[in-house]
Design a protein around this motif. Structure first.
Motif, short mmCIF file in Angstrom:
data_model
loop_
_atom_site.label_atom_id
_atom_site.label_comp_id
_atom_site.label_asym_id
_atom_site.label_seq_id
_atom_site.Cartn_x
_atom_site.Cartn_y
_atom_site.Cartn_z
N ARG A 53 0.85 -1.20 0.00
CA ARG A 53 0.00 0.00 0.00
C ARG A 53 0.88 1.24 0.00
NH1 ARG A 53 -3.64 -3.12 -0.97
NH2 ARG A 53 -4.88 -4.25 0.53
N PHE A 54 1.55 1.49 -1.12
CA PHE A 54 2.50 2.60 -1.15
C PHE A 54 1.88 3.81 -1.85
CE2 PHE A 54 3.41 -0.51 -4.44
CZ PHE A 54 3.25 0.24 -5.58
N PHE A 56 1.22 6.51 -4.69
CA PHE A 56 1.26 6.43 -6.15
C PHE A 56 1.08 7.82 -6.75
CE2 PHE A 56 -3.27 6.83 -6.98
CZ PHE A 56 -3.85 6.37 -5.79
N PHE A 60 -2.75 9.68 -11.63
CA PHE A 60 -3.82 8.69 -11.76
C PHE A 60 -5.12 9.24 -11.18
CE2 PHE A 60 -0.16 5.77 -11.84
CZ PHE A 60 -0.46 5.10 -13.02
N VAL A 63 -6.53 11.92 -13.52
CA VAL A 63 -7.21 11.33 -14.67
C VAL A 63 -8.62 10.90 -14.28
CG1 VAL A 63 -7.26 9.28 -16.13
CG2 VAL A 63 -5.21 10.63 -16.00
N ALA A 64 -8.75 10.33 -13.07
CA ALA A 64 -10.07 9.87 -12.64
C ALA A 64 -11.04 11.03 -12.50
CB ALA A 64 -9.93 9.13 -11.31
N LEU A 66 -10.84 13.98 -14.12
CA LEU A 66 -11.18 14.46 -15.46
C LEU A 66 -12.16 13.52 -16.14
CD1 LEU A 66 -7.68 15.58 -16.70
CD2 LEU A 66 -9.56 16.99 -15.92
N PHE A 67 -11.98 12.24 -15.87
CA PHE A 67 -12.88 11.24 -16.48
C PHE A 67 -14.33 11.49 -16.07
CE2 PHE A 67 -15.18 7.31 -15.39
CZ PHE A 67 -15.49 6.90 -16.67
N PHE A 70 -15.80 14.34 -18.13
CA PHE A 70 -16.06 14.04 -19.54
C PHE A 70 -17.08 12.93 -19.71
CE2 PHE A 70 -12.35 16.56 -20.07
CZ PHE A 70 -12.61 17.21 -21.26
N TRP A 110 -5.14 21.25 -20.48
CA TRP A 110 -4.08 20.89 -21.43
C TRP A 110 -2.89 21.84 -21.26
CZ3 TRP A 110 -5.45 18.65 -26.83
CH2 TRP A 110 -4.29 18.31 -27.52
N LEU A 115 -2.34 16.78 -18.65
CA LEU A 115 -2.37 15.60 -19.51
C LEU A 115 -0.97 15.10 -19.84
CD1 LEU A 115 -5.14 16.83 -21.97
CD2 LEU A 115 -5.40 15.44 -19.93
N GLU A 116 0.07 15.71 -19.23
CA GLU A 116 1.45 15.30 -19.52
C GLU A 116 1.82 14.10 -18.66
OE1 GLU A 116 3.11 16.87 -21.86
OE2 GLU A 116 1.53 18.35 -22.12
N TRP A 117 2.43 13.11 -19.27
CA TRP A 117 2.85 11.93 -18.51
C TRP A 117 4.35 11.69 -18.62
CZ3 TRP A 117 0.07 8.45 -15.44
CH2 TRP A 117 -1.29 8.76 -15.33
N GLU A 118 5.08 12.60 -19.29
CA GLU A 118 6.51 12.32 -19.49
C GLU A 118 7.28 12.41 -18.17
OE1 GLU A 118 4.85 14.29 -21.64
OE2 GLU A 118 4.86 12.89 -23.34
#
Lengths: 118, 341
Positions: A53-54, A56, A60, A63-64, A66-67, A70, A110, A115-118
């Motif tokens: 249970r670390f 994260f 993530f 994104v949830a 924003l999801f 939309f 944006w 939305l950047e994941w790099e």
């Protein structure tokens, strides 16, 4: 009208029951010989270094969120799209304004790099 | 009265089993053909030991999986660990309730068919999240995170693509959507909604966590992702759910964009009569089989995407592209442009 949905309900119930069958067979017929190594969490043969249970990445979570926005948009557009041929001009403009608000939000996130994941 | 209701219920159960049992057999043989097709693509033979040309291989796999020990890890949450595969499978099967196989051949001809499908395909993510969390293992946790973020990202593009279909057909009922496409090969929605079709298909591949979007279970990165701790029958359930979803996406693509059970020779003078004896369900299955083959072809051809590439494709390419195209479709529908709208 509603009786059309009865097979759907029965299908869902049967789907759940169908999932129980392999588990039932697995626990009744299949061997059951656990030992401490076999049931320890898998970690490439090492002893686990730390609890699973670390922390994260917060993206993530982002994104949830924003999801949800939309997906709501899609849920609103579904009935609107079905009656698109029949609705008066006011209905069109309402959706244009709604869409513009979402588009502004999308462009903002944006530009902010959500939305950047790099 | 009571016996009448029981009879109705029994008849429904018979019809459901008539969908479910062939589906399970198709899933079993899909795994076999996957290994065969990819084998030949890589200049191998594939499984050929069990039965003639390996044709009994799926049954050997089924019995092996069912008779293996189900391991429940000591650190896991036992109840959720066993609940997760059931939650993954049930919506993948229940979605089949509203699929029309022919004009009259549908279990539940409901008006909100497409909405029900969207709901059921969305529910599948719960099984994955719960599996990853309840396993209490690092790989499972990471796999579940990646998988759920990917699935919900592509679901938006998928939903927007469906809106285009709804605008063109003006109905949520799957039978009516197919009937709205009748005419000839060019009146199927793949042509006017071509970008939406492409996005829907690619998003469908990403939704089912298949290659080249399988980084939620990439063997070389996080071993098997969310189902790393599962064995035997519990693992078989995840496997069933994944393949049931793949076949569902293939059938849906055929229904929504390729005219479902409509004959491809419709409207062509001589050929239409020559092929009139072919039942509609055969065309639907043939079209779906093409998409199933595409799944295998993609898997044999492409390397795995990187995670940031997957997210960029979903959010920065598919969402703007589909949004742009449904605005065009909306304008076309309102102005009544072309033969389609």
């Amino acid at each position: 009208m509603l009786e059309n949905y009865l097979p759907v309900l029965v299908f869902i119930a049967l789907g759940l029951a169908f999932g129980l069958v392999p588990l039932f067979i697995g626990f009744v017929i299949a061997p059951h010989r656990p030992d401490s190594e076999k049931i320890s969490p898998y970690e490439c043969g090492f002893e686990p270094f730390e609890a699973a249970r670390f922390k994260f990445d917060v993206r993530f979570y982002l994104v949830a969120i924003l999801f949800i926005i939309f997906d709501l948009e899609v849920a609103f557009l579904f009935p609107w799209a079905v009656v698109l041929r029949d609705i008066p001009v006011l209905g069109i403009w309402a959706m244009v304004i709604f869409g513009l608000l979402l588009a502004i939000g999308f462009i903002y996130e944006w530009r902010k790099g959500a939305l950047e994941w790099e | 009265m009571i016996t009448e209701q029981l009879f109705t219920l029994a008849w429904i159960l018979v019809k459901i089993l008539a969908i479910l049992l062939p589906l399970v057999v198709v899933i079993a043989y899909t795994t076999f053909f996957e290994r065969k097709v990819i084998g030949y693509m890589q200049v191998r033979i594939g499984p050929n030991r069990v039965g003639p040309r390996g044709f009994l291989q799926p049954w050997a796999d089924v019995f092996k999986l069912l008779l293996k020990e189900i391991i429940v890890p000591s650190a896991s949450n036992r109840f959720l660990f066993l609940l997760a595969p059931i939650l993954a499978l049930a919506p993948a099967l229940a979605a089949w309730a509203v699929i029309p196989f022919d004009q009259q051949l549908v279990l539940a001809n409901v008006n909100a068919g497409l909405l029900f499908l969207l709901a059921m395909t969305s529910l599948g993510v719960y099984g994955i999240v719960i599996a990853g969390w309840a396993s209490n293992s690092k790989y499972a946790f990471l796999g579940a995170l990646r998988s759920s973020a990917q699935i919900i990202s592509y679901e938006i593009a998928m939903g927007i693509a469906l809106i285009g279909v709804l605008m063109a057909a003006g109905s949520l009922n799957l039978t009516e959507i197919v009937m709205a496409q009748s005419g000839n090969l060019l009146s199927w929605y793949w042509l006017p909604l071509f970008p939406l079709f492409v996005v829907y298909w690619i998003a469908g591949v990403a939704e089912t966590n298949r290659l080249p979007f399988d980084l939620a279970e990439g063997e070389s990165e996080i071993v098997a992702g969310f189902h790393v701790e599962y064995a035997g029958g519990a693992f078989a359930l995840f496997f069933l759910a994944e393949y049931a979803n793949m076949i569902l996406i293939s059938v849906l693509t055929a229904l929504l964009f390729f005219g479902g059970w409509l004959s491809p020779f419709q409207g062509i003078p001589v050929l239409e009569e020559a092929f009139a004896w072919v039942p509609g369900i055969a065309w639907l299955l043939l079209k779906s089989a093409c998409f199933m083959f595409m799944y295998l072809w993609l898997r044999a051809t492409f390397p795995r995407y990187r995670y940031d590439q997957v997210m960029r494709l979903g959010w920065k390419v598919f969402i703007p592209l589909t949004t742009f195209w449904i605005i065009l479709v909306a304008v076309a529908v309102r102005l009544g442009v072309g033969p389609w709208f």
